[in-house]
Design a protein around this motif. Sequence first.
Motif, PDB file in Angstrom:
ATOM      1  N   UNK A  87     -20.347  11.466 -19.772  1.00 51.46           N
ATOM      2  CA  UNK A  87     -20.861  10.304 -20.491  1.00 51.46           C
ATOM      3  C   UNK A  87     -19.732   9.511 -21.133  1.00 51.46           C
ATOM      4  N   UNK A  88     -18.810  10.208 -21.774  1.00 52.71           N
ATOM      5  CA  UNK A  88     -17.658   9.564 -22.388  1.00 52.71           C
ATOM      6  C   UNK A  88     -16.780   8.914 -21.322  1.00 52.71           C
ATOM      7  N   UNK A  89     -16.583   9.615 -20.229  1.00 50.97           N
ATOM      8  CA  UNK A  89     -15.790   9.078 -19.115  1.00 50.97           C
ATOM      9  C   UNK A  89     -16.398   7.771 -18.613  1.00 50.97           C
ATOM     10  N   UNK A  90     -17.701   7.755 -18.413  1.00 50.74           N
ATOM     11  CA  UNK A  90     -18.387   6.545 -17.935  1.00 50.74           C
ATOM     12  C   UNK A  90     -18.262   5.418 -18.956  1.00 50.74           C
ATOM     13  N   UNK A  91     -18.387   5.744 -20.230  1.00 50.84           N
ATOM     14  CA  UNK A  91     -18.279   4.743 -21.297  1.00 50.84           C
ATOM     15  C   UNK A  91     -16.880   4.135 -21.318  1.00 50.84           C
ATOM     16  N   UNK A  92     -15.855   4.966 -21.223  1.00 48.80           N
ATOM     17  CA  UNK A  92     -14.480   4.477 -21.222  1.00 48.80           C
ATOM     18  C   UNK A  92     -14.202   3.588 -20.013  1.00 48.80           C
ATOM     19  N   UNK A  93     -14.661   4.012 -18.835  1.00 48.97           N
ATOM     20  CA  UNK A  93     -14.427   3.220 -17.627  1.00 48.97           C
ATOM     21  C   UNK A  93     -15.171   1.888 -17.675  1.00 48.97           C
ATOM     22  N   UNK A  94     -16.372   1.896 -18.228  1.00 42.64           N
ATOM     23  CA  UNK A  94     -17.147   0.655 -18.360  1.00 42.64           C
ATOM     24  C   UNK A  94     -16.417  -0.317 -19.283  1.00 42.64           C
ATOM     25  N   UNK A  95     -15.919   0.187 -20.401  1.00 41.19           N
ATOM     26  CA  UNK A  95     -15.193  -0.667 -21.341  1.00 41.19           C
ATOM     27  C   UNK A  95     -13.900  -1.179 -20.709  1.00 41.19           C
ATOM     28  N   UNK A  96     -13.200  -0.316 -19.958  1.00 38.46           N
ATOM     29  CA  UNK A  96     -11.972  -0.714 -19.257  1.00 38.46           C
ATOM     30  C   UNK A  96     -12.263  -1.865 -18.280  1.00 38.46           C
ATOM     31  N   UNK A  97     -13.323  -1.707 -17.494  1.00 39.08           N
ATOM     32  CA  UNK A  97     -13.676  -2.760 -16.526  1.00 39.08           C
ATOM     33  C   UNK A  97     -14.015  -4.059 -17.233  1.00 39.08           C
ATOM     34  N   UNK A  98     -14.773  -3.987 -18.334  1.00 41.03           N
ATOM     35  CA  UNK A  98     -15.150  -5.186 -19.076  1.00 41.03           C
ATOM     36  C   UNK A  98     -13.909  -5.882 -19.648  1.00 41.03           C
ATOM     37  N   UNK A  99     -13.004  -5.115 -20.209  1.00 44.19           N
ATOM     38  CA  UNK A  99     -11.777  -5.721 -20.770  1.00 44.19           C
ATOM     39  C   UNK A  99     -10.897  -6.279 -19.678  1.00 44.19           C
ATOM     40  N   UNK A 100     -10.838  -5.619 -18.532  1.00 42.67           N
ATOM     41  CA  UNK A 100     -10.042  -6.111 -17.411  1.00 42.67           C
ATOM     42  C   UNK A 100     -10.613  -7.421 -16.893  1.00 42.67           C
ATOM     43  N   UNK A 101     -11.939  -7.483 -16.777  1.00 43.62           N
ATOM     44  CA  UNK A 101     -12.599  -8.722 -16.311  1.00 43.62           C
ATOM     45  C   UNK A 101     -12.352  -9.849 -17.302  1.00 43.62           C
ATOM     46  N   UNK A 102     -12.447  -9.553 -18.588  1.00 40.85           N
ATOM     47  CA  UNK A 102     -12.253 -10.557 -19.625  1.00 40.85           C
ATOM     48  C   UNK A 102     -10.829 -11.125 -19.567  1.00 40.85           C
ATOM     49  N   UNK A 103      -9.837 -10.255 -19.342  1.00 42.56           N
ATOM     50  CA  UNK A 103      -8.454 -10.721 -19.314  1.00 42.56           C
ATOM     51  C   UNK A 103      -8.150 -11.535 -18.051  1.00 42.56           C
ATOM     52  N   UNK A 104      -8.891 -11.298 -16.994  1.00 41.89           N
ATOM     53  CA  UNK A 104      -8.696 -12.058 -15.755  1.00 41.89           C
ATOM     54  C   UNK A 104      -9.379 -13.423 -15.832  1.00 41.89           C
ATOM     55  N   UNK A 105     -10.475 -13.484 -16.602  1.00 43.10           N
ATOM     56  CA  UNK A 105     -11.347 -14.632 -16.621  1.00 43.10           C
ATOM     57  C   UNK A 105     -10.889 -15.780 -17.390  1.00 43.10           C
TER      58      UNK A 105
END
Length: 165
Positions: A147-165
């Motif tokens: 659960x923690x792993x999924x939460x961290x990866x989801x946040x990583x993807x969201x921050x990565x998308x935000x920085x690209x956008x």
Amino acid sequence: MSVEITNESAIPVGEVRLSAIAGFVLDEMGIHPQAELSILIVDVPHMAALNERWMGEEGPTDVLAFPMDELEPATRPGVAPADSAGPDDDNPAIVGDIVLCPAVAISQAAAAGHSFEEELHMLTTHGILHLLGYDHMEPAEEREMFGLQAQLLKKWRAETERSRG
């Protein structure tokens, strides 16, 4: 965070992004900003030898984690620390070593239907959580860790998308 990556395999792994997600996870887990982590990328024979020596299992595996200092996360994602200045603030630790096998990760990524990079990011996150004392031997531990792993990866993807956008 100091993340050292050594690629001893013939497969390129995108060291800059791998270092970035490792630093992100360590930061999210409240680990001292000067802590050190080593990531070793190896080929199948090397990983199989490590897996047999340290885990007693034949054949290669995807990730192995070798903790150095006993660390406790200062915070859990979404939970503010009780005291942000503690005795460990002047003592950054060596988190440990993660060993990844990209050849195994490639086949697992294909089977899971996602990219090789996503698989490496998941394995890196998984390895760091092991270094921090998380495990998945018991059902409750597995739920917490994954659960923690999924939460961290989801946040990583969201921050990565935000920085690209």
